[in-house]
Design an enzyme around this catalytic site. Structure first.
Site, PDB file in Angstrom:
ATOM      1  N   ARG A   1      31.334  49.954  41.271  1.00 59.47           N
ATOM      2  CA  ARG A   1      30.007  50.390  40.811  1.00 59.47           C
ATOM      3  C   ARG A   1      28.900  49.876  41.714  1.00 59.47           C
ATOM      4  NH1 ARG A   1      28.030  49.508  34.761  1.00 59.47           N
ATOM      5  NH2 ARG A   1      28.355  47.297  35.139  1.00 59.47           N
TER       6      ARG A   1
ATOM      7  N   ARG B   1      25.826  44.768  41.210  1.00 56.55           N
ATOM      8  CA  ARG B   1      25.332  43.795  40.229  1.00 56.55           C
ATOM      9  C   ARG B   1      26.065  42.467  40.386  1.00 56.55           C
ATOM     10  NH1 ARG B   1      25.292  46.867  34.481  1.00 56.55           N
ATOM     11  NH2 ARG B   1      25.985  44.786  33.872  1.00 56.55           N
TER      12      ARG B   1
ATOM     13  N   ARG C   1      33.091  38.907  30.722  1.00 56.76           N
ATOM     14  CA  ARG C   1      32.378  39.994  30.026  1.00 56.76           C
ATOM     15  C   ARG C   1      33.307  40.727  29.077  1.00 56.76           C
ATOM     16  NH1 ARG C   1      30.082  43.404  34.621  1.00 56.76           N
ATOM     17  NH2 ARG C   1      29.024  44.616  33.024  1.00 56.76           N
TER      18      ARG C   1
HETATM   19  P1  AMP Z   1      24.878  45.720  30.561  1.00 56.70           P
HETATM   20  O1  AMP Z   1      23.990  46.266  31.631  1.00 56.70           O
HETATM   21  O2  AMP Z   1      24.772  46.484  29.290  1.00 56.70           O
HETATM   22  O3  AMP Z   1      26.303  45.543  31.028  1.00 56.70           O
HETATM   23  O4  AMP Z   1      24.327  44.247  30.240  1.00 56.70           O
HETATM   24  C1  AMP Z   1      24.312  43.237  31.214  1.00 56.70           C
HETATM   25  C2  AMP Z   1      24.152  41.871  30.576  1.00 56.70           C
HETATM   26  O5  AMP Z   1      22.898  41.813  29.883  1.00 56.70           O
HETATM   27  C3  AMP Z   1      25.188  41.526  29.505  1.00 56.70           C
HETATM   28  O6  AMP Z   1      26.375  41.022  30.063  1.00 56.70           O
HETATM   29  C4  AMP Z   1      24.417  40.482  28.702  1.00 56.70           C
HETATM   30  O7  AMP Z   1      24.348  39.251  29.365  1.00 56.70           O
HETATM   31  C5  AMP Z   1      23.017  41.060  28.674  1.00 56.70           C
HETATM   32  N1  AMP Z   1      22.832  41.998  27.537  1.00 56.70           N
HETATM   33  C6  AMP Z   1      22.612  43.338  27.585  1.00 56.70           C
HETATM   34  N2  AMP Z   1      22.501  43.861  26.361  1.00 56.70           N
HETATM   35  C7  AMP Z   1      22.651  42.824  25.506  1.00 56.70           C
HETATM   36  C8  AMP Z   1      22.672  42.717  24.095  1.00 56.70           C
HETATM   37  N3  AMP Z   1      22.500  43.801  23.310  1.00 56.70           N
HETATM   38  N4  AMP Z   1      22.865  41.492  23.549  1.00 56.70           N
HETATM   39  C9  AMP Z   1      23.031  40.401  24.324  1.00 56.70           C
HETATM   40  N5  AMP Z   1      23.038  40.425  25.652  1.00 56.70           N
HETATM   41  C10 AMP Z   1      22.854  41.619  26.257  1.00 56.70           C
END
Ligand code: AMP
Length: 218
Positions: A129, A162, A173
């Site tokens: 990605r 990222r 994760r």
């Molecule tokens: P994502 O882009 O959705 O993969 O999110 C990246 C990172 O942001 C996650 O691994 C968390 O550290 C944080 N994050 C995003 N959304 C949330 C959420 N709803 N609750 C807690 N942490 C979040």
């Protein structure tokens, strides 16, 4: 019917890509908490500095912090415009907070999509990605390459990997997802809102599968 959807599913299953495409097609607002948090870390705000290390370790940011970001977006939205919550809620507590916010605004969800993929697919997708450092558009080195290598089709900015897509963080994760977010599948099933999508296939097929279900909701 105004679409108000939640997207669940492990990292790398394709939530963000599918959400981006559906939001363009249906003129919905995509509310990605990950993207909102990355904007904060990118700008070096107080909030961004607070959450940076947590995000880079693959753990979750505090429920109240993400809930506030979502509430602010939903308040701006008005009643006529639909949305996809991409990556929120991620804990049972967040789901409760979301219900409270939506009740206050007089809005109701009409679907929760669980976008699922095997661990093998997830690892292949996350390691390939890339995303635009400026507009956030998502690519994949092999499956969704940009027209010009390393550059965003939409705004020509540089594509980046990222920090949390590195192999050592991917494992954490996935564990965090299974422990904290997977229970939400049952939560939304009990509310009669759950739709499960097998997203192991090609992006266009996955989007078509979601569209077919949306046709029944609408
Ligand atoms: P994502 O882009 O959705 O993969 O999110 C990246 C990172 O942001 C996650 O691994 C968390 O550290 C944080 N994050 C995003 N959304 C949330 C959420 N709803 N609750 C807690 N942490 C979040």
């Amino acid at each position: 019917m105004v679409l108000r959807l939640v997207f669940l599913g492990p990292p790398g299953a394709g939530k963000g890509t599918i959400a981006q495409r559906l939001c363009e097609a249906h003129k919905l607002l995509q509310i990605s908490t990950g993207e909102l948090l990355r904007e904060e870390t990118g700008r070096g705000t107080e909030l961004g500095n607070k959450v940076k290390a947590i995000m880079e370790s693959g753990q979750y940011v505090e429920d109240e912090i993400v809930a506030e970001l979502v509430e602010n977006k939903l308040k701006e939205l008005g009643e006529e415009k639909g949305f996809i919550l991409d990556g929120f809620p991620r804990t049972i507590k967040q789901a409760g907070i979301l219900e409270g916010i939506l009740n206050k605004l007089g809005l109701k969800l009409n679907g929760a999509f669980d976008i699922e993929a095997s661990d093998e697919t997830i690892i292949e997708r996350l390691s390939g990605r890339r995303s635009c450092g400026k507009c956030g558009k998502i690519y994949h080195l092999k499956n969704i390459p940009p027209k010009e290598e390393g550059k965003c089709d939409k705004c020509s900015s540089v594509l980046v990997q990222r920090n949390d897509d590195k192999p050592e963080v991917i494992k954490t994760r996935l564990e965090t997802y299974r422990e904290k977010t997977a229970p939400l599948v049952k939560y939304y099933e009990e509310k009669g809102l759950l739709k499960v999508i097998d997203a192991n296939g090609k992006v266009n097929e996955n989007i078509q599968n979601v569209e077919t279900i949306l046709g029944v909701i609408e």
